[in-house]
Motif scaffolding. Sequence first.
Motif, PDB file in Angstrom:
ATOM      1  N   ILE A 121       2.541 -17.375  -4.568  1.00  0.00           N
ATOM      2  CA  ILE A 121       1.477 -16.457  -4.173  1.00  0.00           C
ATOM      3  C   ILE A 121       0.117 -17.149  -4.256  1.00  0.00           C
ATOM      4  O   ILE A 121      -0.767 -16.921  -3.424  1.00  0.00           O
ATOM      5  N   LEU A 122      -0.051 -18.007  -5.256  1.00  0.00           N
ATOM      6  CA  LEU A 122      -1.307 -18.751  -5.381  1.00  0.00           C
ATOM      7  C   LEU A 122      -1.516 -19.681  -4.195  1.00  0.00           C
ATOM      8  O   LEU A 122      -2.647 -19.879  -3.739  1.00  0.00           O
ATOM      9  N   ILE A 123      -0.445 -20.250  -3.700  1.00  0.00           N
ATOM     10  CA  ILE A 123      -0.532 -21.139  -2.536  1.00  0.00           C
ATOM     11  C   ILE A 123      -0.881 -20.337  -1.289  1.00  0.00           C
ATOM     12  O   ILE A 123      -1.734 -20.738  -0.491  1.00  0.00           O
ATOM     13  N   ILE A 124      -0.217 -19.200  -1.122  1.00  0.00           N
ATOM     14  CA  ILE A 124      -0.499 -18.355   0.034  1.00  0.00           C
ATOM     15  C   ILE A 124      -1.955 -17.894   0.030  1.00  0.00           C
ATOM     16  O   ILE A 124      -2.610 -17.865   1.076  1.00  0.00           O
ATOM     17  N   PHE A 125      -2.482 -17.556  -1.140  1.00  0.00           N
ATOM     18  CA  PHE A 125      -3.873 -17.107  -1.204  1.00  0.00           C
ATOM     19  C   PHE A 125      -4.818 -18.245  -0.836  1.00  0.00           C
ATOM     20  O   PHE A 125      -5.859 -18.011  -0.201  1.00  0.00           O
TER      21      PHE A 125
END
Length: 354
Positions: A121-125
Amino acid sequence: MIKEWNLLRTLACLSIVLLHSTTQIGRAIGYNFLENYHLIRIILASATPTFIVLSEIILANKYKYSIPQKFFSKRFKLIILPFISFAIIDALVVNYLASNGIDIYQKILNNLLGHYVGYFILIIFQFYILHYIILKYNISVKKILPVSILIMVAHLLLINTNLDIVNDYKSYLKLPFTAWFGYFTVAFLIGNNYEIVAKFLKTYRWIFTIIAIFTIYFIYLSFQSGNTQIDSRRIDIFPLTIAISLMVIAWGQIIPNFKIVNIISNYSLGIYLVHWQVQRFITPYVVNYTNSPHLSVFFLFILSVLLSITIIKAISLLPIGKYIVGNTKRSYKKKNSRTEKIIELESSPTTVTK
């Protein structure tokens, strides 16, 4: 609703659950009993990058020219808050299952820094931020494509070295967007030109099937040569992820729209976050009641999916449920005198209004 996106999201979701099912059974009975799964597990490791790629394909297709107001605030509520929620839940579960307990506050902090399965999720953000920058400053993604791949390869080569300083910070080094930069640019170009790309993929779907098979064969050759690392940060996972994604998009356009695919797709973010905790609790029981590693993997996989969906459904009924497991609701609107189903972008990192 673009059904091939649902199919790709569902396959990626199930691949993650299957991969982790083999991981949990391997931990319980020993990985030597799962030797036949090793190559399959490497291939399944492409599932997380697939989630990341699909998120940007959808974003680039929906927002080609600008990012709307409140975009980031909505994504924070419906993506980052579930990430934070399960960072805490994961720490609580680990503490509960640990024989002597753990430093729960340190575990929560580590999880918030990406040290649990929700790190993607951190990468997607970060991709959301990159997308905003690309549009704001009118940057040509075609021009930065080769540079992005070179940066990513250099980053992955660094991660896969055995330098002490790298080993000490490897769990952090997987998080910066530079480790996934090539995925972003390729996905951006696919999504930004999706109508043309989709038509091309559909027309030449057999060619892209052969390409996907070839990338799997390349993984096999790498495996035979001794590269047995099961990790989504393998450099050869990049062509595998892109090839499989294109193949699924190609065939997904002609495959019927099955209800079960839509259900799993709609619950995909929650399944991704919930299934790991479910497996921690039920793996011992599955192992005790099955006498075959293959049956153990199969039943753990099926039960993980079913129990995760049940838990997500129950949590989603709460007023704050969508901030824990993501938004599983669907909305509808009239357009051009016909009803279209709308998949809200904030329902998961890989869904979007279409």
